[in-house]
Enzyme design. Structure first.
Site: not given
Length: 510
Positions: A79, A167, A169, A224-225, A227
């Site tokens: 773009c 785009h 993505e 989560v992170d 741990t």
């Protein structure tokens, strides 16, 4: 050494999505503002230029120096990136006569073009620009068009330099991932070696070298992170890891006790510290969202400093910082993107604290953290736990924070989250929570008029938190949950449901 891709950010809302799609190809990539000096081009196999809210024709538009990249590294302009290549290397960009937003279809693809290998005529792509490439530079070759955009894709002759005005993505571009794969794998020859197993192996080895025999203190949150970060560090340094779980007074109902119990079975050395009174005292009277975040971050660091002094010769503070935290907290001076919000676990430590920071998950998105956790053998129920913000309920209580408000929101949140689990909806939601609004509304209970608090329920679907859509929860569930909250939580007489997506809204309200 891990081969990687450089993404230069010109301020597009989609830049993080480019990174996510590249990672899906098992290719490691990093995002830097276009004017950053914190990277070395020679360390990357290929470069991608993002989109931008700017026009290349504007005086204040980003104008990077590509002399070390163009013609020397495989280069893809997306773009704005494509328009910049055309505008600055002999072509012409002008205002589009028609709106070039939304879905379009490829009406022309150059035969035998490797960039579009496996992409069929008529493939849907996503446009999002008001300018268009009116004329290509003389040394360029047109390789794709849509019905409305003639110069939808081009290649610079004798270079691995490409530009596309759509785009790839975004998920609306049906063959976007295939196009990125063609550019990165077939044209740029980037090795697809970025996997959870390779990350664990490389990270554990790097942590051993980085930390040696030093002691590390880490803050566990039950999420989560932190741990996954703890298990990675434990794998690398074993008994030299000291985990601390701080109750900042802003956790979910009974979370402090439940999380400590959860960690007993994981072989981690964990100490619980109840600092709730200290946090609430410091937060008294503060209603500004950034002010609250900064106070919570500061007290969090101070508590850790106090605890670290109780451990002989500890030298490192470990944190579960992940890549979206880093991206949302960094704003280059004069760069294209503004800081969205500060994160309590991003950035340097104050001078009085002598610990060095180690962040083993700093370059991972949330879904990647979960995959790494699965590779490490962490329980699936823990890995499936919804994200919970570091500042906790402090940014879900809009306005100032009091112990009474915390207790009220904890009860509301517990009814909502437990209800999602009982209805089998919890695992279909990426993140859910409740917000306490700083307003009272009129209600009627029995024959009496009430003037009490309103709460907002929020549930979103997402992959990594960079973008999110609200979840269409069943009306019956919302009805029963609302009734339970209003009848069971004293001080609340109104419940509403948030149906905003990110962007333009954020997941949290503060």
């Amino acid at each position: 050494m891990q081969e990687k891709v450089l993404i230069l950010d010109f301020g597009s809302q989609y830049t993080q999505l480019i990174a996510r799609r590249v990672r899906e190809l098992n290719i490691f990539c990093e995002i830097f503002p276009f004017n950053s000096e914190n990277f070395k081009v020679e360390n990357y196999k290929a470069v991608i230029l993002s989109g931008s809210p700017y026009s290349v024709r504007a005086d204040d538009a980003p104008h990077p120096d590509l002399s070390a990249i163009k013609g020397k590294k495989p280069l893809l302009g997306v773009c704005y990136g494509a328009q910049f290549l055309a505008h600055n290397f002999g072509g012409k960009v002008g205002a589009s006569n028609t709106r070039e937003y939304g879905r379009a279809n490829l009406s022309f693809i150059k035969a035998d073009e490797l960039f579009f290998e496996g992409v069929n005529m008529g493939s849907q792509v996503w446009m999002s620009h008001s300018d268009t490439i009116v004329a290509l530079p003389e040394d360029c070759e047109l390789i794709a068009s849509t019905h409305d955009v003639e110069n939808a894709a081009f290649k610079i002759n004798n270079e691995n330099t490409y530009g596309i005005q759509f785009h790839p993505e975004v998920y609306h571009s049906k063959d976007g991932l295939k196009i990125l794969e063609n550019f990165l794998v077939k044209i740029s020859c980037v090795a697809q070696t970025w996997t959870p197993d390779s990350f664990v192996e490389t990270t554990v080895e790097n942590l051993k070298k980085q930390i040696g025999n030093d002691k590390v203190v880490l803050g566990l949150s039950g999420g989560v992170d932190s741990t996954v970060a703890a298990v990675l560090l434990s794998k690398a340094i074993g008994k030299n890891l000291y985990c601390i779980f701080v109750n900042n007074g802003l956790l979910r109902k009974n979370e402090f006790e439940n999380v400590l119990d959860q960690y007993k079975h994981m072989g981690l050395n964990v100490k619980g510290v109840d600092a709730s009174a200290r946090f609430l005292k410091e937060l008294k009277g503060e209603s500004d969202p950034e002010g609250k975040r900064k106070i919570i971050g500061r007290v969090f660091i101070e508590v850790f400093d106090d605890e670290a002094h109780l451990i002989e010769e500890v030298k490192w503070l470990a944190q579960g910082t992940i890549y979206p935290d880093v991206i949302e907290s960094v704003s280059a001076s004069g760069g294209p993107s503004a800081t969205i919000k500060s994160h309590h676990n991003v950035g340097g430590l104050p001078d009085f604290m002598k610990l060095k920071i180690v962040e083993p998950l700093r370059m991972l998105f949330k879904d990647e953290v979960r995959r790494v956790g699965a590779t490490l053998g962490i329980d699936a129920e823990l890995l499936g736990r919804h994200p919970f913000p570091g500042p906790g309920l402090g940014i879900r209580i809009l306005g100032d924070i009091t112990a009474e408000k915390v207790k009220m929101l904890q009860e509301v949140d517990a009814i909502f989250i437990n209800g999602l689990k009982e209805w089998g909806l919890y695992d279909k939601v990426w993140q859910a929570g409740a917000m306490l609004l700083p307003v009272n509304s009129v209600g009627v209970m029995g024959d009496e008029r009430t003037y009490e608090k309103a709460v907002v329920l929020r549930a979103v679907e997402s992959t990594d938190g960079m973008t999110a859509d609200w979840v269409n929860l069943p009306y019956e569930f919302l009805q029963k949950t609302s009734n339970k909250i209003i009848n069971g939580v004293k001080g609340v007489n109104r419940v509403v449901y948030d149906i905003s997506s990110k962007p333009p809204a954020t997941i949290e309200w503060e």
